[in-house]
Design an enzyme around this catalytic site. Structure first.
Site, mmCIF file in Angstrom:
data_model
loop_
_atom_site.group_PDB
_atom_site.id
_atom_site.type_symbol
_atom_site.label_atom_id
_atom_site.label_comp_id
_atom_site.label_asym_id
_atom_site.label_seq_id
_atom_site.Cartn_x
_atom_site.Cartn_y
_atom_site.Cartn_z
ATOM 1 N N GLY A 10 12.767 -3.591 -3.496
ATOM 2 C CA GLY A 10 12.613 -2.464 -2.318
ATOM 3 C C GLY A 10 14.238 -1.797 -2.641
ATOM 4 O O GLY A 10 15.242 -2.251 -3.017
ATOM 5 N N ARG A 73 7.084 -4.431 -8.731
ATOM 6 C CA ARG A 73 6.110 -4.870 -9.447
ATOM 7 C C ARG A 73 6.572 -5.053 -11.163
ATOM 8 O O ARG A 73 5.908 -5.085 -11.928
ATOM 9 C CB ARG A 73 4.757 -4.069 -9.654
ATOM 10 N N ASP A 115 16.606 -11.164 -3.390
ATOM 11 C CA ASP A 115 16.205 -12.418 -3.860
ATOM 12 C C ASP A 115 15.428 -12.534 -5.128
ATOM 13 O O ASP A 115 15.791 -13.366 -6.117
ATOM 14 C CB ASP A 115 15.246 -12.991 -2.653
ATOM 15 N N THR A 137 19.932 -5.873 -0.388
ATOM 16 C CA THR A 137 19.109 -6.000 0.513
ATOM 17 C C THR A 137 19.196 -5.709 2.022
ATOM 18 O O THR A 137 20.365 -6.062 2.452
ATOM 19 C CB THR A 137 18.087 -7.392 0.299
ATOM 20 N N ASP A 139 17.671 -6.890 4.262
ATOM 21 C CA ASP A 139 17.541 -8.274 5.166
ATOM 22 C C ASP A 139 18.324 -9.181 5.133
ATOM 23 O O ASP A 139 18.429 -9.851 6.031
ATOM 24 C CB ASP A 139 16.296 -8.943 4.241
ATOM 25 N N ASP A 141 19.376 -11.380 3.418
ATOM 26 C CA ASP A 141 19.104 -12.827 3.157
ATOM 27 C C ASP A 141 19.554 -13.567 1.784
ATOM 28 O O ASP A 141 18.870 -14.578 1.691
ATOM 29 C CB ASP A 141 17.449 -13.148 3.354
ATOM 30 N N ARG A 183 11.927 -9.659 6.580
ATOM 31 C CA ARG A 183 10.980 -10.852 5.848
ATOM 32 C C ARG A 183 11.226 -12.081 6.633
ATOM 33 O O ARG A 183 11.080 -12.057 7.779
ATOM 34 C CB ARG A 183 11.485 -10.950 4.351
HETATM 35 O O1 F6P Z 1 13.209 -6.751 1.564
HETATM 36 C C1 F6P Z 1 13.298 -5.531 1.909
HETATM 37 C C2 F6P Z 1 12.042 -5.137 2.736
HETATM 38 O O2 F6P Z 1 12.222 -4.046 3.368
HETATM 39 C C3 F6P Z 1 11.427 -6.167 3.830
HETATM 40 O O3 F6P Z 1 12.425 -6.008 4.954
HETATM 41 C C4 F6P Z 1 10.111 -5.697 3.987
HETATM 42 O O4 F6P Z 1 9.351 -6.816 4.307
HETATM 43 C C5 F6P Z 1 9.665 -5.417 2.477
HETATM 44 O O5 F6P Z 1 10.937 -4.980 1.875
HETATM 45 C C6 F6P Z 1 8.829 -4.122 2.462
HETATM 46 O O6 F6P Z 1 8.520 -3.977 1.033
HETATM 47 P P1 F6P Z 1 7.448 -2.950 0.617
HETATM 48 O O7 F6P Z 1 8.324 -1.455 0.535
HETATM 49 O O8 F6P Z 1 7.277 -3.027 -0.815
HETATM 50 O O9 F6P Z 1 6.247 -2.656 1.597
#
Ligand code: F6P
Length: 359
Positions: A10, A73, A115, A137, A139, A141, A183
């Site tokens: 992301g 992906r 991650d 990220t 997040d 994390d 997450r």
């Molecule tokens: O890891 C970053 C994040 O924004 C998370 O907080 C969230 O769960 C996920 O990506 C959402 O991903 P996508 O954009 O694929 O829906």
């Protein structure tokens, strides 16, 4: 030297600042840089590799997103292919990836990711790919670094949203439930919930008891505070499983979280009789211009990644430790996500301010 740069997973505010710092630091040493478009896909298709010089990275430090594009992906070990009949299946294309890297004559890869990307980079490094990683990220994390860039911007956006909810919640005597990203880690929810003066903060690290949440709202009501703000991390879950997070798995993709906010809101409305609304802040947390903190961290990470390459150090991530940037071996951090420690002072602060953590 020929340096390849990829952005995977992301997007996060600050990606372009990292790219700019890598390109300019490489240029400073007389090296050339190339951007791989859409994660590793650009390399696998040989069609998405673009030369990057000072002209291509001019004026991008403050821009959100990534000029290279990204995908979650693009895992070469679990590459998603489509059959003739349109059915998706996964295949291991890591050997193709290493071969494409070598055929392109690259000397090093700067992989900017969270991650999942770190795990992929580690596996590719074991296959001989000279890689240096930069932690990205919202997040926060990723272990091995106190901060990943993107987090500060996401927290600022979430805090502003919570601030804005106060006046409308109070005017209507409503409960507002805000679902935030992160997450399986509660960093965004805790930091913005505390800064935005939420009354309840639910984190993945502390399974909640919905009765405790209801008790908090009732006690506010009894004290004449007829509105409440409840912040819920998307990965939060209840102790007894009665209020579960919503999760979907897909081929070649990461888990998709979301939906816990409306479940918590429904339970609150049912048990308190108070009108309760939900806001899912979603991708707004990932968009927009990075904060000063994130820009600076991203630029420092990018320059430090090139410094590592100059030192001939690979299979590492640049990480923030104390006031400096250090080189952290990937072997020490992959597969170990960083959660909010229950004994940290931020949790203690929330409790001392009588914010309910649902336990
Ligand atoms: O890891 C970053 C994040 O924004 C998370 O907080 C969230 O769960 C996920 O990506 C959402 O991903 P996508 O954009 O694929 O829906």
């Amino acid at each position: 030297m020929r340096i390849a740069i990829s952005t995977g997973g992301g997007d996060a505010p600050g990606l372009n600042a990292v790219i700019r710092a890598v390109v300019l630091s490489a240029h400073h040493r007389g090296w050339r840089s190339y951007g791989i478009q859409r994660g590793y896909e650009g390399l696998l298709s040989f069609e998405g590799v673009v030369p990057l010089g000072p002209a291509q990275v001019r004026g991008i430090t403050h821009l959100g997103g990534t000029i290279l594009g990204t995908t979650n992906r693009g895992n070469p070990f679990r590459y998603v292919m489509r059959d003739a009949d349109g059915k998706e299946h996964e295949t291991d294309r890591s050997e193709d990836m290493v071969a494409a890297f070598q055929a392109s004559g690259f000397d090093a890869l700067v992989s900017i990711g969270g991650d999942g990307s770190l795990q992929i980079s580690y596996e590719l490094w074991k296959k001989g790919l000279p890689v240096v990683c930069v932690p990205k990220t919202i997040d926060n994390d990723v272990s091995g670094t106190q901060r990943s860039f993107g987090f500060d911007t996401a927290v600022s956006t979430a805090t502003e949203a919570i601030d804005r909810l106060h006046s409308t919640a109070e005017s209507h005597d409503r409960v507002m439930v805000v679902e935030l990203m992160g997450r399986y880690a509660g960093w965004i929810a805790l930091s913005s919930g505390l800064s935005g003066s939420a009354d309840v903060i639910l984190l993945p690290e502390i399974p909640f008891d919905i009765e405790k949440v209801i008790a908090k709202i009732r006690s506010r009501e009894a004290a004449g505070r007829r509105f409440s703000i409840v912040v819920v991390a998307e990965g939060a879950r209840s102790k007894d499983g009665t209020v579960e997070l919503v999760e979907r798995r897909g081929v070649g993709t990461v888990d998709r979280l979301g939906g816990i906010g409306s479940k918590v809101a429904r339970a609150i409305e049912h048990f308190t009789g108070k009108e309760t609304r939900t806001l899912v802040l979603g991708h707004l947390q990932r968009g927009g211009s990075p904060t000063t903190y994130d820009r600076l961290l991203a630029l420092r990470f990018g320059a430090a990644a090139v410094r590592a390459i100059a030192d001939g150090v690979f299979g590492i991530m640049v990480g923030l430790r104390g006031s400096g940037i250090e080189q952290v071996p990937l072997a020490e951090i992959v597969g170990r996500s960083k959660n909010v420690p229950l004994d940290c002072d931020t949790i203690a602060t929330a409790r001392e301010l009588e914010i309910s953590l649902g336990d």
